[in-house]
Write an enzyme that holds these catalytic residues in place. Sequence first.
Site, short mmCIF file in Angstrom:
data_model
loop_
_atom_site.label_atom_id
_atom_site.label_comp_id
_atom_site.label_asym_id
_atom_site.label_seq_id
_atom_site.Cartn_x
_atom_site.Cartn_y
_atom_site.Cartn_z
CB CYS A 159 -0.89 -0.03 1.24
SG CYS A 159 -1.81 1.47 1.54
CB CYS A 160 1.06 4.09 -2.37
SG CYS A 160 1.86 5.69 -2.57
CG PHE A 161 -1.14 7.21 0.93
CD1 PHE A 161 -0.68 8.47 1.27
CD2 PHE A 161 -1.68 7.02 -0.32
CE1 PHE A 161 -0.78 9.53 0.40
CE2 PHE A 161 -1.79 8.07 -1.21
CZ PHE A 161 -1.34 9.34 -0.85
#
Lengths: 131, 273
Positions: B143-145
């Site tokens: 997940c990027c964030f």
Amino acid sequence: MSYPDDLLYTRDHTWARVDDTTVTIGITDFAQESLGEIISIDLYPLDSSVKQGEPFGIIESDKTTAELISPVSGDIISVNEDIFDDVGVLECDVYDAGWMIAVEIQDLGELDNLLDCDDYEELVDQAEGRR
Amino acid sequence: MQTWRLLPFERLDGYENMAVDEAVFRESVLSGGPPTLRFYLWKRPVVTIGYGQDVVAEVNLEFCGERNIDIIRRPTGGKAVYHDAELTYSVVASQARPPFKEDIVTTYRAIAACLILGLDRLGIAAELAERGLPDVKDSLEGCCFAVPYRNELLVEGAKICGSAQARSRGHFLQHGSILIDFDALTTSRVMTHTKSDEKDRVRYLERAVTCVRKHAKREFNEETLAHVIGEGFEEEMNMKLQEEELTLNEQTLKKKLLSGKYLTQKWNLEGRT
């Protein structure tokens, strides 16, 4: 950073090792260092054709995808599948174990469009703002 | 003073948004031209995955199907992003055009400086992450964030914007999500999880991620946010934005990319065209 003098180079930071009509291709130290941590490589398959100045695959680092640009046109006669499982080899040996594809070149005249090591070094120096 | 092209601010579905970004990038590789800046929104929630990500391993397909959340593979690297209440920016330019350079870090830092100036106009003090977070919660690694990289934007230690790049023949596309609001629960649920408790994951995300709404010192909406970020680009890059539409070539390429790539399961699920 110095670059092997037995190779030819592109402005897109790929190198070419010419042996008769077989041209082995990979990326330079500069490309590897500016990409950061390399995660994966996707190369065109055996027997497919590539064109000078066109992609032969994609390399992905932790935040970027970059097209790999072929120095010459021809058919791919060999693919280094070992690097798919061990991309780490690119961090220590881009010019030998880190080769990517070998191409049967169609037109040797295309080699005149490539840079020698001095010209490539100058290009990198300019890119890094040293000249 | 140089000018950059500013494309119309619009709300499209995820497939179109990716097709426009790639069309502008491909045309820039072919024809050059001035740098292009674009701000956009999403018609409905979307999960985008990075170019090389394994969608089955990273994304909860069942949850996304139940909620009608589209899943789209980006042309850029990086990790999965849940796009909903956010402003997305994209920049297409030549790598050799100052202040950009061929190395990726310089480009990230140059664009981050623009975003920092833009957010400052809303009273938000964003700064560059000097290093990534080493202790990412298990099963949120895709997940990027959840994963602030070096040179991404933080506010009070939490990530507010995630960005990714694609490069080809001396040109780059960088796009990124500036979170307006943050929904930790949905962000957690769109990802595949084999380990860890949902409450732990949500708690982790709530600490690691923040949004414009939480820190803005003055009222804003999507348009004003795009406007102030655009001003940040103008100031930092010492240029003037000039509004223009997509060229005919870009429109044609967009349609081609839409039907031949972004609307196909082969691309979105398998990464092949």
